[in-house]
Design a protein around this motif. Structure first.
Motif, PDB file in Angstrom:
ATOM      1  N   THR A 102      61.840 101.740  42.153  1.00  0.00           N
ATOM      2  CA  THR A 102      63.022 102.537  41.809  1.00  0.00           C
ATOM      3  C   THR A 102      64.108 101.617  41.244  1.00  0.00           C
ATOM      4  O   THR A 102      63.959 100.392  41.225  1.00  0.00           O
ATOM      5  N   ASP A 103      65.198 102.234  40.796  1.00  0.00           N
ATOM      6  CA  ASP A 103      66.280 101.458  40.184  1.00  0.00           C
ATOM      7  C   ASP A 103      67.437 101.229  41.147  1.00  0.00           C
ATOM      8  O   ASP A 103      68.595 101.128  40.720  1.00  0.00           O
ATOM      9  N   MET A 104      67.143 101.129  42.451  1.00  0.00           N
ATOM     10  CA  MET A 104      68.209 100.885  43.423  1.00  0.00           C
ATOM     11  C   MET A 104      68.969  99.604  43.106  1.00  0.00           C
ATOM     12  O   MET A 104      70.201  99.579  43.107  1.00  0.00           O
ATOM     13  N   ALA A 105      68.231  98.524  42.862  1.00  0.00           N
ATOM     14  CA  ALA A 105      68.885  97.238  42.618  1.00  0.00           C
ATOM     15  C   ALA A 105      69.734  97.284  41.353  1.00  0.00           C
ATOM     16  O   ALA A 105      70.874  96.790  41.331  1.00  0.00           O
ATOM     17  N   GLU A 106      69.193  97.880  40.296  1.00  0.00           N
ATOM     18  CA  GLU A 106      69.945  97.965  39.045  1.00  0.00           C
ATOM     19  C   GLU A 106      71.228  98.773  39.218  1.00  0.00           C
ATOM     20  O   GLU A 106      72.277  98.413  38.666  1.00  0.00           O
ATOM     21  N   LYS A 107      71.162  99.851  40.004  1.00  0.00           N
ATOM     22  CA  LYS A 107      72.352 100.672  40.219  1.00  0.00           C
ATOM     23  C   LYS A 107      73.431  99.886  40.970  1.00  0.00           C
ATOM     24  O   LYS A 107      74.627 100.026  40.694  1.00  0.00           O
ATOM     25  N   VAL A 108      73.003  99.054  41.913  1.00  0.00           N
ATOM     26  CA  VAL A 108      73.974  98.226  42.646  1.00  0.00           C
ATOM     27  C   VAL A 108      74.653  97.237  41.703  1.00  0.00           C
ATOM     28  O   VAL A 108      75.879  97.049  41.733  1.00  0.00           O
ATOM     29  N   VAL A 109      73.863  96.596  40.837  1.00  0.00           N
ATOM     30  CA  VAL A 109      74.427  95.623  39.893  1.00  0.00           C
ATOM     31  C   VAL A 109      75.424  96.300  38.955  1.00  0.00           C
ATOM     32  O   VAL A 109      76.533  95.794  38.715  1.00  0.00           O
ATOM     33  N   VAL A 110      75.058  97.462  38.427  1.00  0.00           N
ATOM     34  CA  VAL A 110      75.940  98.173  37.498  1.00  0.00           C
ATOM     35  C   VAL A 110      77.241  98.567  38.184  1.00  0.00           C
ATOM     36  O   VAL A 110      78.330  98.436  37.622  1.00  0.00           O
ATOM     37  N   LYS A 111      77.152  99.043  39.432  1.00  0.00           N
ATOM     38  CA  LYS A 111      78.363  99.460  40.145  1.00  0.00           C
ATOM     39  C   LYS A 111      79.285  98.270  40.390  1.00  0.00           C
ATOM     40  O   LYS A 111      80.497  98.366  40.220  1.00  0.00           O
ATOM     41  N   GLU A 112      78.706  97.131  40.810  1.00  0.00           N
ATOM     42  CA  GLU A 112      79.532  95.979  41.142  1.00  0.00           C
ATOM     43  C   GLU A 112      79.992  95.214  39.906  1.00  0.00           C
ATOM     44  O   GLU A 112      80.786  94.281  40.011  1.00  0.00           O
ATOM     45  N   ALA A 113      79.495  95.603  38.719  1.00  0.00           N
ATOM     46  CA  ALA A 113      79.961  94.963  37.492  1.00  0.00           C
ATOM     47  C   ALA A 113      81.339  95.463  37.094  1.00  0.00           C
ATOM     48  O   ALA A 113      81.936  94.954  36.137  1.00  0.00           O
ATOM     49  N   THR A 114      81.843  96.462  37.811  1.00  0.00           N
ATOM     50  CA  THR A 114      83.202  97.002  37.625  1.00  0.00           C
ATOM     51  C   THR A 114      83.513  97.331  36.163  1.00  0.00           C
ATOM     52  O   THR A 114      84.517  96.882  35.602  1.00  0.00           O
TER      53      THR A 114
ATOM     54  N   ARG B  14      66.739  92.219  33.429  1.00  0.00           N
ATOM     55  CA  ARG B  14      65.304  92.126  33.184  1.00  0.00           C
ATOM     56  C   ARG B  14      64.661  91.317  34.312  1.00  0.00           C
ATOM     57  O   ARG B  14      65.340  90.725  35.155  1.00  0.00           O
ATOM     58  N   ASN B  15      63.329  91.311  34.321  1.00  0.00           N
ATOM     59  CA  ASN B  15      62.534  90.497  35.256  1.00  0.00           C
ATOM     60  C   ASN B  15      62.936  90.712  36.723  1.00  0.00           C
ATOM     61  O   ASN B  15      63.246  89.762  37.457  1.00  0.00           O
ATOM     62  N   LYS B  16      62.913  91.954  37.141  1.00  0.00           N
ATOM     63  CA  LYS B  16      63.210  92.232  38.554  1.00  0.00           C
ATOM     64  C   LYS B  16      62.042  91.771  39.421  1.00  0.00           C
ATOM     65  O   LYS B  16      60.887  92.094  39.147  1.00  0.00           O
TER      66      LYS B  16
END
Length: 230
Positions: free
Chosen positions: A156-168, A175-177
């Motif tokens: 799933t994209d849980m990690a990507e969603k966290v990164v996007v949220k914290e990118a403010t 890439r390369n998860k």
């Protein structure tokens, strides 16, 4: 009063299940996985940043280095973070729910085993049947937890969603998860094994008791024919 053999088997089952409960309780307090991503600000082709998300069951941390901002460590509550980002929270919720239900069935197994070690109940759900059901459900549900958690972290994209949220608000590309599982996740495996061992212990007792009953029901099968004639 139960026989010494019965007390030994059922106390062994209770001890085995108690150890499994302690293991799972300890596992739920440990780190379960880490997810690492390469990232960069949108519009550039050089992925010189990285982010590492550490997943506990209820809390987590996001360590970033130019992902896309300068390195910081952010702590968050998992369920709050997933809800805020719109990530698939249902899988993570199922993991925690199934772990709790597994602990409940293990607790029931301990109670039934202790009850059988001090009394002689009939063949009902308070006997070996109840232990088979509770221990089997504990093992089966915890195996399902392993699968669901692996899917939640890796597919799933849980990690990507966290990164996007914290990118403010800063556009970011990833890439390369890579997901690596930690101690908490792997401690579920001995919990499953011990639950199955508990089933095996009670099966050995149940088989021995069944054999003993059969011998008592047919006391003359092995007697000499001359004696049986009289």
């Amino acid at each position: 009063m139960p026989s010494t053999q019965k007390i030994t088997y059922f106390m062994g089952c209770a001890c085995c299940t108690a150890v499994s409960v302690a293991l799972l309780g300890f596992a739920m307090s440990q780190t379960w996985a880490r997810t690492k991503l390469e990232c960069t600000a949108s519009g550039t082709d050089v992925f010189n940043g990285s982010g590492v998300i550490t997943w506990d069951l209820f809390s987590g941390t996001f360590d970033r280095e130019f992902c896309p901002l300068i390195g910081t460590t952010i702590k968050f509550k998992v369920f709050t973070q997933l809800q805020d980002t719109g990530a698939p929270i249902i899988l993570y919720g199922l993991v925690v729910l199934l772990l709790s239900v597994s602990l409940l069935f293990s607790a029931l197994s301990i109670l039934i085993a202790l009850y059988n070690s001090v009394s002689n109940p009939y063949e009902t759900y308070m006997g070996p049947i109840g232990l088979y059901i509770c221990s089997a459900l504990s093992a089966g549900l915890s195996l399902l937890v392993l699968i669901l958690f692996a899917v939640a972290v890796s597919a799933t994209d849980m990690a990507e969603k966290v990164v996007v949220k914290e990118a403010t608000g800063t556009p970011v590309e990833m890439r390369n998860k890579q997901a690596t599982f930690q101690l908490g996740y792997f401690l579920v495996i001995p919990y499953v094994v011990l639950s199955l061992v508990s089933i095996g212990v009670i099966y050995l007792y149940d088989h021995a008791a069944y054999t003993h009953r059969r011998e008592q029901q047919r006391p003359t099968e092995d007697a000499p024919k001359e004696i049986m004639m009289y």
